[in-house]
Write an enzyme that holds these catalytic residues in place. Structure first.
Site, PDB file in Angstrom:
ATOM      1  N   ALA A  98       0.834  -1.193   0.000  1.00 30.93           N
ATOM      2  CA  ALA A  98       0.000   0.000   0.000  1.00 30.93           C
ATOM      3  C   ALA A  98       0.877   1.254   0.000  1.00 30.93           C
ATOM      4  O   ALA A  98       1.638   1.485   0.939  1.00 30.93           O
ATOM      5  CB  ALA A  98      -0.889  -0.027   1.225  1.00 30.93           C
ATOM      6  N   GLN A 144      -0.149  -0.840  -4.858  1.00 27.00           N
ATOM      7  CA  GLN A 144      -1.431  -0.448  -4.270  1.00 27.00           C
ATOM      8  C   GLN A 144      -1.418   1.044  -3.956  1.00 27.00           C
ATOM      9  O   GLN A 144      -0.389   1.590  -3.551  1.00 27.00           O
ATOM     10  CB  GLN A 144      -1.658  -1.200  -2.962  1.00 27.00           C
ATOM     11  CG  GLN A 144      -1.896  -2.675  -3.138  1.00 27.00           C
ATOM     12  CD  GLN A 144      -2.302  -3.326  -1.826  1.00 27.00           C
ATOM     13  OE1 GLN A 144      -1.696  -3.060  -0.782  1.00 27.00           O
ATOM     14  NE2 GLN A 144      -3.305  -4.189  -1.873  1.00 27.00           N
ATOM     15  N   GLY A 160      -9.579  -0.888  -1.626  1.00 25.20           N
ATOM     16  CA  GLY A 160     -10.951  -0.719  -1.149  1.00 25.20           C
ATOM     17  C   GLY A 160     -11.273  -1.722  -0.044  1.00 25.20           C
ATOM     18  O   GLY A 160     -12.389  -1.751   0.467  1.00 25.20           O
ATOM     19  N   HIS A 186     -10.504  -3.932   3.703  1.00 26.17           N
ATOM     20  CA  HIS A 186     -10.043  -3.783   5.083  1.00 26.17           C
ATOM     21  C   HIS A 186     -10.428  -2.474   5.771  1.00 26.17           C
ATOM     22  O   HIS A 186      -9.718  -1.981   6.652  1.00 26.17           O
ATOM     23  CB  HIS A 186      -8.510  -3.969   5.156  1.00 26.17           C
ATOM     24  CG  HIS A 186      -8.049  -5.291   4.594  1.00 26.17           C
ATOM     25  ND1 HIS A 186      -7.039  -5.401   3.664  1.00 26.17           N
ATOM     26  CD2 HIS A 186      -8.476  -6.549   4.820  1.00 26.17           C
ATOM     27  CE1 HIS A 186      -6.850  -6.675   3.352  1.00 26.17           C
ATOM     28  NE2 HIS A 186      -7.719  -7.392   4.030  1.00 26.17           N
ATOM     29  N   TYR A 198     -10.344   0.708   4.973  1.00 23.96           N
ATOM     30  CA  TYR A 198      -9.552   1.944   4.893  1.00 23.96           C
ATOM     31  C   TYR A 198     -10.430   3.050   4.274  1.00 23.96           C
ATOM     32  O   TYR A 198     -11.648   2.886   4.192  1.00 23.96           O
ATOM     33  CB  TYR A 198      -8.254   1.685   4.115  1.00 23.96           C
ATOM     34  CG  TYR A 198      -7.393   0.645   4.805  1.00 23.96           C
ATOM     35  CD1 TYR A 198      -6.989   0.831   6.131  1.00 23.96           C
ATOM     36  CD2 TYR A 198      -7.040  -0.536   4.171  1.00 23.96           C
ATOM     37  CE1 TYR A 198      -6.232  -0.134   6.788  1.00 23.96           C
ATOM     38  CE2 TYR A 198      -6.270  -1.509   4.825  1.00 23.96           C
ATOM     39  CZ  TYR A 198      -5.884  -1.294   6.133  1.00 23.96           C
ATOM     40  OH  TYR A 198      -5.152  -2.251   6.793  1.00 23.96           O
ATOM     41  N   ARG A 246      -9.085  -3.738  -4.809  1.00 26.48           N
ATOM     42  CA  ARG A 246      -9.081  -4.796  -3.794  1.00 26.48           C
ATOM     43  C   ARG A 246     -10.259  -4.561  -2.862  1.00 26.48           C
ATOM     44  O   ARG A 246     -10.568  -3.417  -2.501  1.00 26.48           O
ATOM     45  CB  ARG A 246      -7.775  -4.773  -3.005  1.00 26.48           C
ATOM     46  CG  ARG A 246      -7.555  -6.077  -2.256  1.00 26.48           C
ATOM     47  CD  ARG A 246      -6.173  -6.221  -1.686  1.00 26.48           C
ATOM     48  NE  ARG A 246      -5.754  -7.624  -1.764  1.00 26.48           N
ATOM     49  CZ  ARG A 246      -4.975  -8.219  -0.895  1.00 26.48           C
ATOM     50  NH1 ARG A 246      -4.473  -7.549   0.124  1.00 26.48           N
ATOM     51  NH2 ARG A 246      -4.660  -9.490  -1.024  1.00 26.48           N
TER      52      ARG A 246
HETATM   53  C1  LIG Z   1       3.637  -8.430   6.209  1.00 27.76           C
HETATM   54  C2  LIG Z   1       2.292  -8.254   5.570  1.00 27.76           C
HETATM   55  C3  LIG Z   1       1.866  -6.971   5.221  1.00 27.76           C
HETATM   56  C4  LIG Z   1       0.646  -6.792   4.575  1.00 27.76           C
HETATM   57  N1  LIG Z   1       0.320  -5.555   4.090  1.00 27.76           N
HETATM   58  C5  LIG Z   1      -0.747  -5.422   3.237  1.00 27.76           C
HETATM   59  C6  LIG Z   1      -0.917  -4.251   2.451  1.00 27.76           C
HETATM   60  O1  LIG Z   1      -0.080  -3.343   2.417  1.00 27.76           O
HETATM   61  N2  LIG Z   1      -2.038  -4.168   1.688  1.00 27.76           N
HETATM   62  C7  LIG Z   1      -2.960  -5.186   1.625  1.00 27.76           C
HETATM   63  O2  LIG Z   1      -3.976  -5.050   0.917  1.00 27.76           O
HETATM   64  N3  LIG Z   1      -2.774  -6.337   2.314  1.00 27.76           N
HETATM   65  C8  LIG Z   1      -1.673  -6.490   3.066  1.00 27.76           C
HETATM   66  N4  LIG Z   1      -1.408  -7.705   3.653  1.00 27.76           N
HETATM   67  C9  LIG Z   1      -2.314  -8.844   3.375  1.00 27.76           C
HETATM   68  C10 LIG Z   1      -1.811  -9.649   2.164  1.00 27.76           C
HETATM   69  O3  LIG Z   1      -1.894  -8.934   0.972  1.00 27.76           O
HETATM   70  C11 LIG Z   1      -2.611 -10.956   1.996  1.00 27.76           C
HETATM   71  O4  LIG Z   1      -3.934 -10.626   1.689  1.00 27.76           O
HETATM   72  C12 LIG Z   1      -2.544 -11.806   3.244  1.00 27.76           C
HETATM   73  O5  LIG Z   1      -1.193 -12.027   3.600  1.00 27.76           O
HETATM   74  C13 LIG Z   1      -3.246 -13.140   3.072  1.00 27.76           C
HETATM   75  O6  LIG Z   1      -2.691 -13.876   2.017  1.00 27.76           O
HETATM   76  P1  LIG Z   1      -1.701 -15.139   2.244  1.00 27.76           P
HETATM   77  O7  LIG Z   1      -2.443 -16.117   3.092  1.00 27.76           O
HETATM   78  O8  LIG Z   1      -1.428 -15.620   0.848  1.00 27.76           O
HETATM   79  O9  LIG Z   1      -0.501 -14.599   2.923  1.00 27.76           O
HETATM   80  C14 LIG Z   1      -0.201  -7.908   4.319  1.00 27.76           C
HETATM   81  C15 LIG Z   1       0.226  -9.188   4.703  1.00 27.76           C
HETATM   82  C16 LIG Z   1       1.456  -9.376   5.308  1.00 27.76           C
HETATM   83  C17 LIG Z   1       1.898 -10.769   5.658  1.00 27.76           C
END
Ligand SMILES: Cc1cc2nc3c(=O)[nH]c(=O)nc-3n(C[C@H](O)[C@H](O)[C@H](O)COP(=O)(O)O)c2cc1C
Ligand code: SF4
Length: 664
Positions: free
Chosen positions: A62, A104, A170, A172, A174, A222
């Site tokens: 992001a 993002q 879009g 979580h 925010y 998203r």
């Molecule tokens: C370290 C970390 C930071 C994250 N930061 C964001 C982010 O900046 N924007 C976002 O939409 N989701 C963020 N997420 C969520 C991930 O995009 C993803 O949806 C989440 O890890 C679940 O997917 P996975 O099970 O494949 O890891 C983050 C996840 C992790 C692990």
């Protein structure tokens, strides 16, 4: 062969006019590899390594678009023109390996970590957020316009840098969702009230950005299909939002997740721990497909293995899968699948410790089980040793295995000694807990790598100076681990066990049990959860501010949910001060008030002790030249330190320098 095994995963596809070589994506995730709100060289190296590993699409974390929306001191500011040169580099590197690069774009609104620099938190209305405990300031009309300009300027910067597209966050809850949600948006002007008014901000951003970037630049959205709380959008409301925004005709793809940042409960689903499976989370994704027709659809969350990914692509009519933590743990996952080397993939264990856990502490991204993650610039390509040497590693737990593997990868001869008959050390204990099967996958990977790299394994042997004398080693790494600490013997009739006894599935026949925990980490909580799941009456008493305080927040939320469901009595802020014949005496940490309990059994989860091998270590140190001690043997800590020290010690000991003794 793999193309036949996973035909969809490795098929090409298009979003707009942009072609992708496969269906594997790493979704946006903050790295904290950021300085002055700009990505660092470590950041570029991090993503380059993932492109090199064969991922089709990288969506970078992001990126903020306005000074009021930089939610941490480490949020990237895409409105800063300096981003162009940095990301020109990132894009060139990713493209060089055939990957595509998006970023993002976000305004976090009221979901912010307040800092000295970031204490002006804004939202559509001054409605507090439960999770961040902030009462935001209501946005002024001119600020809303400025933020929309910020989205446009940032998208243009990223386009100029050579990116292939941007994704609006879009999801979580925010800022976009804060405008959508009547629970947060209480405005009476044209940004609030009716559905159309609540959608106006998002519509303006999409239209204005599309006008600026032109037709060919990819724009995606998203979206959380379910916020899992009563604040964000869920179910029918989400579908209504998708229908409306899809109807604008400007979005090239949709990316679905679950969860909300606005509440403790909703946040548990942002990076779901191992309890949840992808198919449980996305039961109704097909309703989105009905709305968006053939527009590409992406799904992310708990898709950690190629067979799960392939199933999603085939059965759920999804076009791309996010395998985010899977790629944090192993950036080379796609190329290993393609080369038919699946058993060499480092399998994410869903611990949430090194990645999101560290983000929430404002620390650079790491992976608990892969010491190179976040350190690619320094360690992605470690040169082979100039002189092949022979090393012994004493202790076959995670730290010792990591040391042995690293030495072997660098070309050395390695003998790994383990006192028990089975390798794995504490990994064997952890797997006794509920929902920890993925640790077993990692253990299988580690053992298979030891064999592949020809590490000589000697189990069932306690190593002494005399044993070592029979060999000719150039150096010795001591990784003998620790054992559970049991307080000095009290005179009591109450049965007592360690948390490891519970997790090792020792028969606990008593029914009324008290778990004495010292800091709110996994051994205490997981043994309480396991015993309660066997219908025992369990109380957990912790010498911490809160139960499960030392585990990552989303995992903690899940534990607290499970403890409540299982009827575990939770007593934080108390310590054990006395054991009588039939009674336990507890004392409140602050007031000193005492309480008594009469359990049938006590489980101690009060830390670990590494003294078992200390005398032998000292002898070895005085007999041999190049001796290092790592992991719990040095001082009992977590898996993060065990793995890193194993890796780092292996590099140090083979450098043949005096400074190798840093771990002694
Ligand atoms: C370290 C970390 C930071 C994250 N930061 C964001 C982010 O900046 N924007 C976002 O939409 N989701 C963020 N997420 C969520 C991930 O995009 C993803 O949806 C989440 O890890 C679940 O997917 P996975 O099970 O494949 O890891 C983050 C996840 C992790 C692990
Ligand atoms: S730190 Fe844990 S959850 Fe995160 S990527 Fe590594 S193994 Fe997976």
């Amino acid at each position: 062969m793999t193309k036949l095994k996973y035909p969809q995963l490795f098929s090409k596809m298009k979003i707009g006019n942009t072609e992708f070589k496969n269906r594997i994506m790493t979704s946006g995730h903050q790295t904290t590899l950021v300085e002055d709100h700009l990505p660092t060289d470590d950041f570029v190296a991090y993503h380059t390594e993932r492109a090199k590993g064969g991922v089709g699409l990288i969506v970078m974390e992001a990126h903020g678009v306005h000074h009021t929306g930089l939610n941490t001191p480490f949020a990237i500011d895409a409105s800063n023109p300096k981003i162009v040169d940095i990301h020109r580099n990132t894009a060139a590197n990713v493209h060089q390996y055939g990957g595509k690069l998006f970023a993002q774009l976000i305004h976090h609104g009221r979901e912010a970590y307040v800092s000295e620099e970031n204490n002006d938190v804004v939202a559509p209305s001054a409605v507090p957020t439960e999770r961040f405990h902030i009462i935001p300031r209501e946005l002024e009309e001119e600020e809303i316009q400025e933020i929309i300009d910020g989205f446009v300027g940032s998208a243009m910067n990223l386009k100029e840098a050579g990116l292939d597209g941007v994704e609006f966050v879009g999801s979580h809850t925010y800022l976009f969702e804060q405008f959508w949600s009547p629970a947060i948006n209480k405005r009476t002007d044209h940004w609030g009230g009716s559905f159309e008014n609540r959608m106006r901000f998002t519509k303006e951003v999409i239209k204005r950005v599309r006008d600026a970037v032109g037709e060919d630049f990819v724009l995606g959205m998203r979206m959380s299909l379910h916020s899992k709380d009563d604040v964000g959008t869920s179910g029918e409301e989400s579908l209504k939002v998708i229908r409306y925004l899809h109807g604008l005709g400007e979005l090239n793809y949709w990316s679905l997740v679950i969860g909300s940042s606005a509440s403790y409960k909703g946040s548990s689903y942002i990076v779901p721990p191992a309890n949840d499976s992808a198919s449980q989370l996305f039961t109704d994704a097909n309703q989105v497909r009905e709305i968006i027709g053939k527009t590409p659809l992406i799904i992310t969350s708990r898709i950690y293995a190629p067979e799960i990914a392939e199933r999603f692509l085939q059965e759920k009519d999804v076009d791309i899968v996010g395998m985010t933590r899977a790629l944090i743990a192993d950036p080379h996952l796609p190329s290993k699948i393609l080369a038919d080397n699946e058993q060499q993939i480092i399998p994410c264990i869903a611990c949430n410790q090194g990645c999101i856990g560290r983000y929430q502490e404002h620390l650079p991204i790491r992976c608990t089980i892969n010491p190179v993650t976040g350190r690619e610039k320094h360690f992605a390509d470690v040169p082979k040793a100039a002189r092949i040497q022979s090393f012994s590693v004493i202790g076959g737990g995670p730290s010792g295995i990591m040391a042995a593997l690293t030495l072997a990868k660098n070309g050395h001869h390695v003998t790994l000694f383990e006192e028990k008959n089975q390798l794995g050390g504490q990994l064997n204990v952890i797997q006794g807990a509920l929902n920890r099967d993925q640790v077993g996958n990692w253990q299988t990977y580690l053992i298979s790598e030891l064999k592949r790299l020809n590490v000589k394994i000697e189990t069932g042997k306690r190593v002494t100076v005399e044993v070592l004398n029979r060999y000719q080693f150039d150096g010795v790494i001591v990784a003998t681990g620790s054992k559970p600490l049991i307080p000095e013997k009290f005179t009591t009739n109450i049965a007592s066990y360690s948390s490891w006894d519970v997790l090792n599935k020792e028969m606990i026949k008593e029914e009324n049990i008290i778990v004495i925990d010292w800091k709110g980490d996994w051994p205490g909580i997981e043994s309480a959860e396991l015993l309660a799941s066997q219908n025992k009456n369990v109380e957990i008493v912790s010498r911490s501010y809160g139960i499960a305080e030392a585990v990552q927040q989303y995992k903690r939320n899940k534990f607290l949910e499970r403890m409540d469901e299982l009827g575990v009595k939770q007593t934080p802020n108390f310590k054990l001060v006395e054991l009588k014949k039939e009674k336990v005496v507890l004392e409140h940490l602050f007031s000193g008030r005492k309480e008594e309990r009469e359990p049938e059994a006590i489980i101690f989860a009060v830390g670990q002790d590494a003294s078992d091998y200390l005398a032998e270590f000292r002898k070895i140190k005085s007999h041999f030249k190049n001796v290092l001690r790592i992991g719990d043997a040095k001082s009992p800590r977590t898996l993060d330190e065990a793995v890193w020290e194993g890796f780092h010690a292996a590099l140090k000991i083979s450098e043949e320098k005096e400074e190798a003794k840093i771990y002694g």
